[in-house]
Structures are given as structure tokens and as C-alpha cells.
Design an enzyme around this catalytic site. Structure first.
Site, PDB file in Angstrom:
ATOM      1  N   ASP A 329      28.893  31.701  25.730  1.00 13.76           N
ATOM      2  CA  ASP A 329      28.038  30.525  25.318  1.00 13.76           C
ATOM      3  C   ASP A 329      28.720  29.403  24.680  1.00 13.76           C
ATOM      4  O   ASP A 329      29.910  29.472  24.321  1.00 13.76           O
ATOM      5  CB  ASP A 329      27.010  30.913  24.235  1.00 13.76           C
ATOM      6  CG  ASP A 329      25.955  31.930  24.852  1.00 13.76           C
ATOM      7  OD1 ASP A 329      26.017  32.325  26.165  1.00 13.76           O
ATOM      8  OD2 ASP A 329      25.334  32.734  24.091  1.00 13.76           O
ATOM      9  N   ASP A 632      22.570  35.796  23.354  1.00 14.13           N
ATOM     10  CA  ASP A 632      21.631  35.754  22.308  1.00 14.13           C
ATOM     11  C   ASP A 632      20.244  35.996  22.665  1.00 14.13           C
ATOM     12  O   ASP A 632      19.455  36.695  21.982  1.00 14.13           O
ATOM     13  CB  ASP A 632      21.819  34.641  21.281  1.00 14.13           C
ATOM     14  CG  ASP A 632      21.651  33.396  22.611  1.00 14.13           C
ATOM     15  OD1 ASP A 632      21.477  33.448  23.443  1.00 14.13           O
ATOM     16  OD2 ASP A 632      22.310  32.240  21.970  1.00 14.13           O
ATOM     17  N   ASP A 636      19.314  38.066  27.904  1.00 14.91           N
ATOM     18  CA  ASP A 636      20.569  38.321  27.994  1.00 14.91           C
ATOM     19  C   ASP A 636      21.073  39.810  27.904  1.00 14.91           C
ATOM     20  O   ASP A 636      22.084  40.240  28.389  1.00 14.91           O
ATOM     21  CB  ASP A 636      21.365  37.734  27.072  1.00 14.91           C
ATOM     22  CG  ASP A 636      21.328  36.149  27.140  1.00 14.91           C
ATOM     23  OD1 ASP A 636      21.018  35.614  28.345  1.00 14.91           O
ATOM     24  OD2 ASP A 636      21.652  35.497  26.116  1.00 14.91           O
TER      25      ASP A 636
HETATM   26  P1  ATP Z   1      24.606  27.634  25.356  1.00 19.15           P
HETATM   27  O1  ATP Z   1      24.676  28.616  26.575  1.00 19.15           O
HETATM   28  O2  ATP Z   1      25.650  26.770  25.721  1.00 19.15           O
HETATM   29  O3  ATP Z   1      24.380  28.322  24.008  1.00 19.15           O
HETATM   30  P2  ATP Z   1      22.102  27.072  25.417  1.00 19.15           P
HETATM   31  O4  ATP Z   1      21.838  28.677  25.443  1.00 19.15           O
HETATM   32  O5  ATP Z   1      21.895  26.689  24.005  1.00 19.15           O
HETATM   33  O6  ATP Z   1      23.308  26.785  25.629  1.00 19.15           O
HETATM   34  P3  ATP Z   1      19.572  26.856  26.410  1.00 19.15           P
HETATM   35  O7  ATP Z   1      19.074  27.257  25.026  1.00 19.15           O
HETATM   36  O8  ATP Z   1      19.439  27.526  27.621  1.00 19.15           O
HETATM   37  O9  ATP Z   1      21.177  26.785  26.375  1.00 19.15           O
HETATM   38  O10 ATP Z   1      19.005  25.351  26.656  1.00 19.15           O
HETATM   39  C1  ATP Z   1      19.334  24.939  27.947  1.00 19.15           C
HETATM   40  C2  ATP Z   1      18.684  23.504  27.936  1.00 19.15           C
HETATM   41  O11 ATP Z   1      17.485  23.778  27.603  1.00 19.15           O
HETATM   42  C3  ATP Z   1      19.170  22.550  26.935  1.00 19.15           C
HETATM   43  O12 ATP Z   1      20.124  21.749  27.383  1.00 19.15           O
HETATM   44  C4  ATP Z   1      18.022  21.817  26.687  1.00 19.15           C
HETATM   45  O13 ATP Z   1      18.247  20.845  27.581  1.00 19.15           O
HETATM   46  C5  ATP Z   1      16.793  22.413  26.734  1.00 19.15           C
HETATM   47  N1  ATP Z   1      16.508  23.000  25.558  1.00 19.15           N
HETATM   48  C6  ATP Z   1      17.205  23.715  24.637  1.00 19.15           C
HETATM   49  N2  ATP Z   1      16.520  24.182  23.487  1.00 19.15           N
HETATM   50  C7  ATP Z   1      15.181  23.445  23.532  1.00 19.15           C
HETATM   51  C8  ATP Z   1      14.153  23.654  22.858  1.00 19.15           C
HETATM   52  N3  ATP Z   1      14.060  24.122  21.762  1.00 19.15           N
HETATM   53  N4  ATP Z   1      13.085  22.596  23.413  1.00 19.15           N
HETATM   54  C9  ATP Z   1      13.118  21.920  24.427  1.00 19.15           C
HETATM   55  N5  ATP Z   1      14.331  21.995  25.229  1.00 19.15           N
HETATM   56  C10 ATP Z   1      15.159  22.843  24.945  1.00 19.15           C
END
Ligand code: ATP
Length: 896
Positions: A329, A632, A636
Site C-alpha cells: 500500500d 489493511d 484485502d
Molecule cells: P493506499 O492503498 O495508498 O493506502 P488507500 O488505501 O488509502 O491508499 P483508499 O483508502 O482506498 O486508498 O482510498 C482511495 C481514495 O478514496 C482516496 O484517494 C480518496 O480519494 C478516497 N478516500 C479515502 N478515504 C476517504 C474518506 N474517509 N472519505 C472520503 N473519501 C476517501
């Protein structure tokens, strides 16, 4: 309330009343009192196996049976010293096994404690994360996807709540939960208003009041105790176990043939011949091997725990050492996950935001000029939406600002206070929400003020939000036509700076509106602006990525983030190929064959959802790679299970991910993965070293006697002397190798190929070479002694000492399988090595010079210059095998 009615059949309010609690939870004081009264929320531990039984188990082993049988026969034949020595070998083995296993189990238990689950409850009306063991009846527990239900709960709120109850009901399809009472006689699986301890939340959110904890829960009643302890083994160690067993059979066969040969053809007395055969068998059987391998694993588990990598499943240690691709990630693993909003874009303006950390202090500028953010309407609306569509809490701990919850949301709270002062939330209170889900990538809330006015605030991935917007907020409070192209360009520009981009949209609803559906959003939102958040890479992750490249391990970033952001961070972090990015949409369009080709060269996968991870793991594996995958979220889990090494995040990871993973990172840090790989390689090397030392040594000893026997020579060592050698060396020198530190070039070697056989051609050759050198050394010194006219007893004493000296030199050689043994560090060795060498040397002096020992083992004092000669033989032996190794390494290096 009617005492007879179970809680699943009662209204939630009745349950709350029965436990003297409210929907806002207990007070901290009351919870403490209840914890005192009811005890911790833990299942009683399984009773420990009695130490006597555990000790005896170490005798339950074919290798040991053979030795015990030999002891009995020698006793019958009246060779009591032999009997005693064999028994000492057997008992010493069991004692060492017993003590080490105890220590290993303790270490595993300590590690399990590090994985103690946490849970969110309401205390004094506030959300708090506590140790699940501290949950008491009457607590209101907050459930989210991926979490493990900490106790038996009567649900008081359920939104799309799906719970996987397989451990209780055997039903693997998640069950829909709601709050309506079920019939009194409903079976466990149909009590939809309940969430049971130990089950996993598969989707949605909910709240429930605790009705039972610890042993009083349903799971407590069924199992009554914690699941049994995992046995300390891995496929490789099992393979070695099987190998040792078959080796024993082979040795016994050879021994039987020798017995027949000696008795019928050479006409030895049966008793003498039998003793010789026992000597050979004991020498050749690697009885200490299984115990030493287990110790090696335990040492590895502890070393990993020190580096923040907690092993949940032991086989992971082995696969980690072979990893050739790490899929990781981005957020929190490669980056710090300490976010700060750095830029804001509205329909007509671009702003930069200043500040540090989560402190809500910092100017907002447009170009070079500072602005009065409070007077800027669009910014005000962003501030409010960012604060409302938010679950984090910002705290001022005496000047240092900390957050509880998602760091990105914490950063948005800081932003909204930088714009709007103390309370951007105003009078607004949340009426309903659509929680964030990695699949749809947005979160929405419905809030109402004191007068019943309702508004929706949404934040999420820009392309997702844009698709739901009908218009945009113009500079003068008007609603304009959405300029999708301009917003996309603005988002790309922010992302290109490595910032995470979020779009913020709002809409107002009819007064009194109280529920929120996806349909309320689609095509009805008004886009207010974009925010860009910085999340700097971890410096140690940059170093770790560089280390991976040296170690021949490819690092791939799989992120839910924007392609532009991912590429920018990929560049900063030093990925091999940061310029080509595949998005989730690209992946969806590829079939498995195309994907297989694409995964090899692409290092960045953006805008992926958890389902893509599974496909990526499979595609990489189909190319023969050994894949480590981090995760996480609850979704997953399948990819973590499928990966060769599934790695879950300890801090932000869900219980579901942790349960599916083989390894949990205590600090969520990419550098810890690399440290774990390094330890994994070390463990594998040490297992290999233990085997590479044991097998040739045993073969050498046995070969010496066999050859003497076949060529009708007088025996250079007697049976009892062979037993002695085994006693003093195999349970001392071998163990030292379990504690070997990482070799210096460990992370500069390419990963070992998947499924590579341990007994490689090189190792087989080494066994043959060392066995022959042992033979030459021992027969040589024996011949020399005879030639000098020494007594047979002295010649034998010298032969025994030669074997031991050769074993010690062999140990120093094996310590550096992949490099030269002639460095200062190699000579300095480790405490463990020197301790065992000193022990063995002292034992040899006693064996040679102590009168009691001389009588028991038929030895005589060796003259000093002959002692020097023996050491000299050791040095020559070492020189030969070291030069041979250097030749081989030079050849391999030439080929690479
Ligand atoms: P990584 O894989 O790098 O850890 P991530 O798992 O944080 O990324 P996600 O959590 O899937 O990625 O988030 C993907 C997208 O969803 C983010 O780029 C953001 O645009 C949006 N996002 C993430 N968290 C939130 C939230 N709490 N509320 C609204 N949108 C969100």
C-alpha cells in the site's frame, strides 16, 4: 423486564435498561467498577500441558527409539559405559528440546499478546479505543467493517451491517443484521439483532450494547477456552523431519548390512560387531536436528518481533525469505500518513495553505498574498463540509495537536479550523451517513441544524464525485454548469505534486429529511472545490526500497489513490519504473494473460480496489514469483491469504486482515517488511547452515568407521568414543548455528527461487567433500600414530580429537556460507559460537587427560606436539574447503 426473555427477543431499549446503561454508553467510572466485578473480557486460557508430559514427548521420535533400543542392547551385553553414554545423549537431547521449546512457546505467547485486539466503545459519551479485554456488560460498542465483535452484543443500530458468523454457526455467508427483536426460540444464526463475540463484521456499521463478556459469551460457552497453541513448525522443518526419519531407516539398513558383513565375512565377535554398528548408527543419525531447527525458528520469530514484524503463522518466516516481489500500500506504509492540506481549489481560485502537523494554525494564501479566509464564501462552505463529513477528532494536548481517527480527516478538521475559526460544524448534527468504502471511494453525511434544515456533505475521489455532480459552486454563491474538464485538470495538477486529491460537494435537502441513500447523491450534488493533501514519504521507506533493489526484490505500489499522486510518490520513493501506471479500470479491461504480461514491468497500480489485489497476486505468482502483499481492509483478506506472505497492518489494519495474514506489522512501516525479509533470509540460511554442518559431519564420522571396517583395518575410533563425540558435539556446536546473525551480504543476493530444494547439488557435493576430508584426516592421523609406534589407545585418542577439531573448523566454515570466512568479523564469531567451542574444548581435554575418563573411554594423554599436529590438520582442512568455496563463488560471480 421479563427475566426469562432472552435479549435477542427484547426491544433494544429493554436491554439497555436491563444493564442500567444508555445509547451513549457507560461512564468511565462505572465501566471500571464493572470490570472489577466481572473480570476481563477474555476466554479462559487452555490448561497448560503438564511439564512431565511435555518432557516425555521429546522421547516420542523414531530417532530416539533407535537410540533407546541400542542402549538396552548394550546394557544386556554388559557394556554399561556405552549404555550410560547413549542415555546421556538421549536425555541431554530431550532436556535441550524441552527447555528451548518452553522458551519458544513463551516467545510466541508474548507475540500473541502484542496482537491483542482493540475495540471502540462509547465512554462518558465519547468514542474511545480500548483493549477488547476491558469491555464490560453495558458498554456500547461501535462496529465497523473488518472488526471482530469483542463480546456478545444486542444491536441498537445497524447500517448495512453484515456479520460473518462461521466460527459459531459454520455458515460462511455473512448474515444481515438489524435491530428488530427475533422470536424467543430463534436459533443462533437467526438472532439478527445480536452480534456475537469472535465473529467478523463483513460490511456496514453498527452499535450494540454488551450483554455478555468472556466465558459467558456464546463462543465462550461452546469452546470454553482459547484455541490451542500453534505448533512450532514450517513446511521446511516438516520436510527435514521426514528426511531425518528416512535417513534413520537408511542408516539402520546400512548398519544391518555392515553387521552381517562383519560377522559372517570378517568373523568379528557378534558383541563387538554390534557395538561398532551402534556407534556408526549413533554417529550418523542426526538426532539433534529437529530440535535445533525448531530453535532456529524460535530465534527468528523473536528477531522479527524486535523489528516490529509479528509472525502469526510460522510458515511465513520461510516464504518471507524467498520473497521476490513486495506489493505494498502507499498511505501509511510508504508514506507517513501524517497528512496536511496544502492546497485548495475552488471554481475561480487556487489557494495555498500553510502550517505544520495537525495544528489548526496557518495562513491561507492566494499566490503571494494572504487572504481573509472567513470572508471567502466558497472556502467557508468547504470548511463546513470538511468538518461535517468527518469522523475524526482533533485534540489540543497542551499545544501539541493530535488526532483520533483517519489522519486525512484529521487534516481536513485542521483545514476547516484554519478557514472558519473554532467551530465550523456550527449547529449541525449528523442525522445519517454513507460510510467510506474503498470500492465507491466517497463518504457522505446528512446533517440537520436546530431548525430541521438538512444538508448533505460529500467528500471523495474527484472522478467519483464529479460523476455525481450536477453543477459547481460559482465565485458569487451561484450554481454554475459543471466544467468537468477544468476540474480534472486541476485535480491532475494537484496530484502531480504528490498530493492526495479530494473533491468536496454538497447539496441541501428538504427540511426534516432524515435518511441518506446513494440515490440522494447521484446527479444531484454541487461541487464546491478540491483539496490537496501532502503526506510525505517515510525516509526509512526510501532506504528500504533501495535495499530491495539490491536484494533483487521488486517493489510494487498498489494504491487506491489517484494515478498522478501515486506516480509522484513512486518517484520520490525510488520505485524502479514510476512512469507507467495502470489503474483499476485498465486492469478490468485486461484478461489474465494480458495482465500476466503487464504486471511484470509495471510498478504502480492506482485507483485499485481490494478485488484487484487478488488478481495481481495471482498474476505475479503465475510468473513464478514469490509475492508478499500488504493489506489493511476487510476486503484485502482474500489477497492476503492468497499471497505467499500476507502482511497486515497492525495499527490501521482491520481484524479481518490480521487474521488472514501471516505477518502483522506493529508499526505499519514498509521498512519493517524489508527487515522481516532480511530476518526470513537469515532464518533460512541458518536452517541451511545447521543442516550443512550436521549432515557432512555425521557422514564423515560414519564413513571413517565404515571404511576401516570394509578394509579390515583396526578401528581408528571405538564405538564408545564415537558415542562420546556425538554427546559433546552434536548438541553443542550445532545449536550455535541457530543463533547466527545475518550475514553481511544477505540483502545483496537475489531471492532464492521458489521451491528450490534444500538438498541442492552444492550441498550434496559439500557432504561428499567433507566426508572424504574427514576420512583422510582421521585415517591419516591414525596411520601416522601407528607409524610412530604409538599404542593403539594413543592412536585412537588422537583420531577422536582430530574428528572434534575438524568439526570445530567445519563450524567456522559453515558460519559464512556465502562469503569469505577469513575476515576479522568471521574470526571474532559470536558469543554463542565461542561458548560452545570452549565447552567442547574443555570436554576434549577432560576426555584426553582425566584419569576417570581415560579408564571409561580407553584414552591416553596426547603429547603436546601431536596435539599441535591435530590442530594443524584442522587448519589444512579449513583451508581446503575455504579455497574450494572461493573457487565456487568466483565461478558463480563470473556467470552472473
Ligand atoms: P493506499 O492503498 O495508498 O493506502 P488507500 O488505501 O488509502 O491508499 P483508499 O483508502 O482506498 O486508498 O482510498 C482511495 C481514495 O478514496 C482516496 O484517494 C480518496 O480519494 C478516497 N478516500 C479515502 N478515504 C476517504 C474518506 N474517509 N472519505 C472520503 N473519501 C476517501
Amino acid at each position: 423486564m421479563n427475566d426469562a426473555t432472552p435479549h435477542h427477543a427484547l426491544e433494544a431499549t429493554a436491554t439497555l435498561a436491563a444493564f442500567d446503561t444508555a445509547a451513549t454508553g457507560l461512564s468511565q467510572d462505572e465501566a471500571a467498577r464493572r470490570l472489577q466485578r466481572d473480570g476481563p473480557n477474555r476466554l479462559p486460557a487452555a490448561p497448560k500441558r503438564s511439564p512431565v508430559l511435555r518432557f516425555l514427548r521429546h522421547f516420542n521420535n523414531v530417532l530416539i527409539y533407535v537410540l533407546i533400543a541400542a542402549a538396552i542392547v548394550t546394557a544386556v551385553l554388559g557394556h554399561f559405559v556405552d549404555t550410560a553414554v547413549i542415555l546421556v545423549v538421549v536425555i541431554a537431547n530431550a532436556v535441550i528440546g524441552f527447555v528451548q521449546e518452553g522458551r519458544a512457546e513463551q516467545a510466541m505467547a508474548a507475540i500473541r499478546d502484542m496482537l491483542a485486539p482493540h475495540t471502540s466503545v462509547l465512554r462518558d459519551g465519547e468514542r474511545r479505543t480500548i483493549d477488547s479485554a476491558e469491555v464490560v456488560v453495558g458498554d456500547v460498542v461501535l462496529l465497523e467493517a473488518g472488526e471482530k465483535v469483542p463480546a456478545d452484543l444486542r444491536l441498537i443500530e445497524a447500517k448495512g451491517l453484515l456479520v460473518q458468523e462461521a466460527i459459531l454457526t459454520g455458515e460462511s455467508v455473512p448474515v444481515d443484521k438489524d435491530t428488530a427483536p427475533a422470536p424467543t426460540d430463534a436459533p443462533l444464526g437467526d438472532r439478527t439483532a445480536m452480534a456475537f463475540s469472535g465473529t467478523l463484521v463483513a460490511a456496514g456499521t453498527g452499535r450494540g450494547v454488551v450483554i455478555a463478556t468472556g466465558a459467558a459469551t456464546e463462543i465462550g460457552r461452546i469452546s470454553g477456552m482459547l484455541s490451542t497453541v500453534e505448533t512450532l513448525t514450517t513446511p521446511l522443518v516438516q520436510q527435514m523431519d521426514r528426511f531425518s526419519r528416512w535417513l534413520t531407516v537408511l542408516i539402520l539398513l546400512i548398519a544391518a548390512i555392515l553387521l552381517a558383513f562383519g560377522y559372517f565375512l570378517e568373523h568379528f565377535a557378534f558383541a563387538d560387531m554390534f557395538m561398532i554398528v551402534v556407534g556408526i548408527s549413533v554417529a550418523a543419525i542426526p538426532e539433534g536436528l529437529p530440535a535445533v531447527l525448531t530453535i532456529t525458528l524460535a530465534v527468528g520469530v523473536q528477531a522479527m518481533a524486535r523489528r516490529n514484524a509479528i509472525v502469526r503463522r510460522l510458515p511465513a518466516i520461510e516464504t518471507l525469505g524467498a520473497v521476490s516481489v513486495i506489493c505494498t500500500d502507499k498511505t501509511g506504509t510508504l508514506t507517513r500518513n501524517e497528512m496536511m492540506v496544502a492546497s485548495v481549489v475552488t471554481a475561480g481560485d487556487r489557494f495555498e495553505v500553510e502550517g505544520a502537523g495537525y495544528a489548526p494554525e496557518g495562513a491561507i494564501r492566494r499566490g503571494e498574498t494572504g487572504i481573509d479566509a472567513g470572508a471567502h464564501e466558497a472556502l467557508g462552505e468547504i470548511a463546513r463540509a470538511a468538518a461535517l463529513c468527518n469522523d475524526a477528532v482533533l485534540r489540543d494536548d497542551g499545544g501539541s495537536w493530535t488526532i483520533q481517527g483517519d489522519p486525512m480527516e484529521g487534516a481536513l478538521l485542521a483545514l476547516s479550523r484554519k478557514i472558519g475559526g473554532i467551530s465550523p460544524r456550527g449547529e449541525w448534527r449528523r442525522a445519517d451517513e454513507i460510510p467510506f468504502d474503498a470500492r465507491h471511494r466517497y463518504m457522505a453525511t446528512l446533517d440537520r441544524d436546530g431548525n430541521g434544515a438538512a444538508r448533505v456533505s460529500v467528500k471523495g475521489a474527484p472522478e467519483r464525485i464529479l460523476a455525481m455532480c450536477a453543477g459547481q459552486r460559482g465565485p458569487d454563491d451561484s450554481i454554475e454548469k459543471l466544467d468537468e474538464h477544468a476540474w480534472n485538470e486541476a485535480a491532475e495538477a494537484i496530484a502531480a505534486k504528490g498530493q492526495r486529491v479530494l473533491a468536496i460537494a454538497t447539496r441541501s435537502m428538504a427540511d426534516g429529511h432524515a435518511t441518506l441513500q446513494h440515490a440522494d447523491l447521484e446527479g444531484k450534488l454541487v461541487l464546491v472545490g478540491l483539496v490537496g493533501l501532502i503526506d510525505p514519504p517515510r525516509p526509512e521507506a526510501i532506504a528500504a526500497v533501495a535495499q530491495c533493489r539490491q536484494a533483487g526484490i521488486r517493489v510494487k505500489m498498489i494504491t487506491g489513490d489517484h494515478a498522478g499522486t501515486a506516480a509522484a510518490i513512486g518517484r520520490q520513493i525510488g520505485l524502479e519504473n514510476p512512469d507507467s501506471v495502470l489503474t483499476g479500470t485498465d486492469l478490468d479491461m485486461m484478461d489474465d494473460a494480458a495482465l500476466g504480461n503487464a504486471v511484470a514491468e509495471t510498478d504502480i497500480f492506482a485507483r485499485t480496489s481490494p478485488e484487484h489485489k487478488l488478481r495481481l497476486v495471482t498474476a505475479l505468482q503465475s510468473r513464478g514469483l514469490t509475492v508478499a502483499m500488504t493489506g489493511d481492509g476487510v476486503n484485502d483478506a482474500p489477497a492476503l491469504k492468497r499471497a505467499d506472505a500476507g502482511i497486515a497492518m497492525g495499527l490501521k489494519g482491520s481484524e479481518a486482515a490480521k487474521e488472514a495474514a501471516g505477518l502483522v506489522l506493529a508499526d505499519d512501516n514498509f521498512a519493517s517488511i524489508v527487515a522481516a525479509v532480511r530476518e526470513g533470509r537469515t532464518v533460512y540460511d541458518n536452517i541451511k547452515k545447521v543442516i550443512s554442518w550436521t549432515l557432512p559431519t555425521n557422514a564423515g564420522e560414519a564413513l571413517t568407521i565404515i571404511v576401516a571396517l570394509l578394509f579390515s583395518m583396526s578401528l581408528p575410533v571405538t564405538a564408545i568414543q564415537i558415542l562420546w563425540i556425538n554427546l559433546v558435539t552434536s548438541i553443542t556446536l550445532g545449536i550455535a548455528l541457530a543463533f547466527e546473525p545475518t550475514e553481511e551480504n544477505t540483502m545483496r543476493r537475489p531471492p532464492r527461487p521458489r521451491g528450490q530444494a534444500l538438498l541442492s547439488a552444492a550441498l550434496t557435493w559439500h557432504i561428499v567433500l567433507v566426508a572424504l576430508l574427514f576420512l583422510a584426516g582421521v585415517l591419516g592421523i591414525y596411520a601416522y600414530a601407528v607409524d610412530q609406534g604409538y599404542s593403539e589407545a594413543l592412536a585412537r585418542t588422537m583420531a577422536v580429537n582430530t574428528i572434534v577439531v575438524l568439526e570445530i573448523f567445519h563450524l567456522f566454515f559453515i558460519r559464512n556460507l556465502y562469503g569469505t570466512s577469513l575476515t576479522w568479523a568471521a574470526v571474532r564469531g559470536t558469543k554463542m559460537v565461542w561458548a560452545t567451542v570452549l565447552l567442547v574444548t574443555a570436554a576434549q581435554f577432560a576426555f584426553t587427560y582425566l584419569p576417570v575418563m581415560q579408564t571409561a573411554f580407553g584414552t591416553v594423554a596426547v603429547p603436546v606436539q601431536d596435539g599441535m599436529l591435530i590442530v594443524g590438520i584442522g587448519i589444512v582442512f579449513f583451508a581446503v574447503i575455504e579455497v574450494e568455496k572461493q573457487l565456487r563463488l568466483a565461478l558463480l560471480a563470473g556467470r552472473a
